[in-house]
Design a protein around this motif. Sequence first.
Motif, mmCIF file in Angstrom:
data_model
loop_
_atom_site.group_PDB
_atom_site.id
_atom_site.type_symbol
_atom_site.label_atom_id
_atom_site.label_comp_id
_atom_site.label_asym_id
_atom_site.label_seq_id
_atom_site.Cartn_x
_atom_site.Cartn_y
_atom_site.Cartn_z
ATOM 1 N N GLU A 1 6.027 3.624 0.933
ATOM 2 C CA GLU A 1 4.804 2.707 1.056
ATOM 3 C C GLU A 1 4.662 2.602 2.588
ATOM 4 O O GLU A 1 5.581 2.816 3.672
ATOM 5 C CB GLU A 1 5.219 1.274 0.499
ATOM 6 C CG GLU A 1 6.013 1.482 -0.859
ATOM 7 C CD GLU A 1 5.136 1.794 -1.821
ATOM 8 O OE1 GLU A 1 3.968 1.790 -1.410
ATOM 9 O OE2 GLU A 1 5.536 1.785 -3.130
ATOM 10 N N TYR A 2 3.263 1.967 2.820
ATOM 11 C CA TYR A 2 3.104 1.560 4.350
ATOM 12 C C TYR A 2 3.857 0.437 4.731
ATOM 13 O O TYR A 2 4.367 -0.398 3.880
ATOM 14 C CB TYR A 2 1.706 1.315 4.502
ATOM 15 C CG TYR A 2 0.685 2.551 4.647
ATOM 16 C CD1 TYR A 2 0.747 3.437 5.788
ATOM 17 C CD2 TYR A 2 -0.218 2.906 3.568
ATOM 18 C CE1 TYR A 2 -0.245 4.329 5.961
ATOM 19 C CE2 TYR A 2 -0.755 4.099 3.591
ATOM 20 C CZ TYR A 2 -1.065 4.905 4.644
ATOM 21 O OH TYR A 2 -1.760 6.076 5.084
ATOM 22 N N TYR B 1 4.669 -3.042 5.379
ATOM 23 C CA TYR B 1 4.019 -4.184 4.861
ATOM 24 C C TYR B 1 3.343 -5.158 5.914
ATOM 25 O O TYR B 1 4.006 -5.305 7.044
ATOM 26 C CB TYR B 1 4.849 -4.833 3.863
ATOM 27 C CG TYR B 1 4.015 -6.200 3.326
ATOM 28 C CD1 TYR B 1 3.112 -5.797 2.357
ATOM 29 C CD2 TYR B 1 4.069 -7.398 3.741
ATOM 30 C CE1 TYR B 1 2.371 -6.746 1.603
ATOM 31 C CE2 TYR B 1 3.308 -8.285 3.085
ATOM 32 C CZ TYR B 1 2.486 -8.256 2.013
ATOM 33 O OH TYR B 1 1.680 -9.027 1.480
ATOM 34 N N ARG C 1 0.844 -1.110 -0.011
ATOM 35 C CA ARG C 1 0.243 -0.033 -0.023
ATOM 36 C C ARG C 1 0.920 1.424 -0.059
ATOM 37 O O ARG C 1 1.727 1.395 0.976
ATOM 38 C CB ARG C 1 -0.951 0.243 1.182
ATOM 39 C CG ARG C 1 -1.838 -1.155 1.399
ATOM 40 C CD ARG C 1 -2.752 -1.440 0.348
ATOM 41 N NE ARG C 1 -3.767 -2.428 0.735
ATOM 42 C CZ ARG C 1 -4.727 -2.543 -0.299
ATOM 43 N NH1 ARG C 1 -4.969 -1.907 -1.324
ATOM 44 N NH2 ARG C 1 -5.620 -3.802 -0.064
ATOM 45 N N ASN C 2 0.680 2.209 -1.020
ATOM 46 C CA ASN C 2 1.301 3.357 -0.790
ATOM 47 C C ASN C 2 0.714 4.390 0.126
ATOM 48 O O ASN C 2 -0.371 4.623 0.371
ATOM 49 C CB ASN C 2 0.996 3.844 -2.167
ATOM 50 C CG ASN C 2 1.845 5.513 -2.614
ATOM 51 O OD1 ASN C 2 1.320 6.399 -2.473
ATOM 52 N ND2 ASN C 2 3.128 5.276 -2.601
ATOM 53 N N ARG C 3 1.950 5.001 0.862
ATOM 54 C CA ARG C 3 1.518 6.093 1.894
ATOM 55 C C ARG C 3 1.403 7.328 1.293
ATOM 56 O O ARG C 3 0.486 8.077 1.372
ATOM 57 C CB ARG C 3 2.526 5.947 3.041
ATOM 58 C CG ARG C 3 2.479 6.732 4.448
ATOM 59 C CD ARG C 3 3.187 6.716 5.194
ATOM 60 N NE ARG C 3 3.104 7.602 6.411
ATOM 61 C CZ ARG C 3 3.644 8.618 6.624
ATOM 62 N NH1 ARG C 3 4.364 9.107 5.636
ATOM 63 N NH2 ARG C 3 3.427 9.409 7.676
#
Length: 524
Positions: A103-104, A106, A96-98
């Motif tokens: 990215e967040y 994982y 998921r992209n922050r």
Amino acid sequence: MLIINDPVKIIVYSLTISRIKKAMSEKKYLICIKHMFMKLPFTLAFISILFLQAAAQEPDQPNDFLTKVFYKERREKLREKLPANSVAVFFANPVRNRANDVEYVYHQDPDFFYLTGYKEPDALLFIFKESQTSSNGTKYDEIIFVQPRNERAEQWTGRRLGDNGVKDKLGFEQAFNNSEFKRYNVDFSKFTSILFMDFQNDVRNNPRDSSDMYDLIVQFKSKTHYPEKNNPTLAVEPIKNNLDANSLEGIMDNLRGIKTKEELDMIRKAVKISCAGQVEVMKAIKPGMSEREIEGIHEFVFKKYQAEDLGYPSIVGAGHNGCILHYIDNYKPSVSNKELILMDLGAEFHGYTADITRTIPVNGKFSPEQKQIYELVLKAQEEAMKVCKAGAPFGDLYKATRDVINKGLKELGIIQNETDKHRYYPHGCCHHIGLDVHDRGPYETLQENMVITIEPGIYIPDNSACDKKWWGIAVRIEDDYLITKDGYEHLSSSAPRTVKDIEAMIKLPSALDDFVLPELDKKN
């Protein structure tokens, strides 16, 4: 006869001989050992270097993770529950992209982790009810596709197992890099049912990776003739297929709802860590601290005990903020002398989470009104504990808490009748915990080895239709319980729960009493 007296040399030599024996035939092994002893000093030096290098290359990982045997047993248990001539399909969580190129952190899909122990993205798992035969004649009943080793990517984002690592570390015989799924030619039409969780269409495509989760899903849909919902059709009736996006949920609920001994060990550790956080905050609490500072103490304790993550965003709400059930801002810069603070936090240890809430007075002593509300919530929790045993309906626990709270609120004059509809107790009181804070599990009756919460609460926001003396009081008490044959085990009992015990704990000194940081804005 050759005698080696140095213990280190003995260990190194023994390990090396053992490795050599595994790697070659008996004849070559005997010749190799003869030469080693003839040139002992050189051999020992050389072996020592190799041994130390090998040791240095071992990953810096804890040694108390669940084993590959555990995960294989979980897959076997699932296979037992699958219908005849079926296959169950599981997808890893996507990345998921922050923001921008960040990215967040994982987090693996809990079902996928439960069955594999695999923590990386871009992976796909098939579990077959019956044995399958590959094109080369190999028999198999499960197959996994994982992201490949990539030296450059691993330099930036960390180690990958790859297909060989999954075979070695996680015990899969059939493991392939995810790029191979495109060429995987099993005939999905031969199965009576293909069980999977339906897609939410929320996976981004990385155009530079033709085997990321987006592409794996596209390939799966193509192979199984998945009907796209936005594709119009002129057919009088929808085309029948063997896709089943409903049954797997119930199967996994029943499987994950009953914890194994190994899982209980993980949950106990997560609960103990979370309780330790509550205890340390009770000793450290003082007026003027911020909600975020208090949150930080909890989470420091979690990290100190090697909990990798939080089971859910931490809830730390002082005063009326406690009336917001999932208040995660934790932004109040200074908690006041007269407030209660509600703290709902859970450490996640090796994937398993606790869920514990304590509500305590900032100044160390409950006011009369705070104490009355607190002891009413405590009474409700203890009433539910009385009916907490295998065979009891889940609904009986909520009814026990609701009846106590409604009766008590009427006696305090906060509501007029016990049957009045109100929002002072707006939630249920029990849920499963495990790999999720609201974990999978059936909700009909309690069963042995379920782990659940009991968490009644009363929340009286400002401007409520009652005497102002109650405004801003929010109390939730949440504990974790293992259901046993004849009752329960109170897993979180080490965190003080009664008014007397909480006030006594707050009086104790804290290791953080002398921890004072310099003021950032102070001028020299």
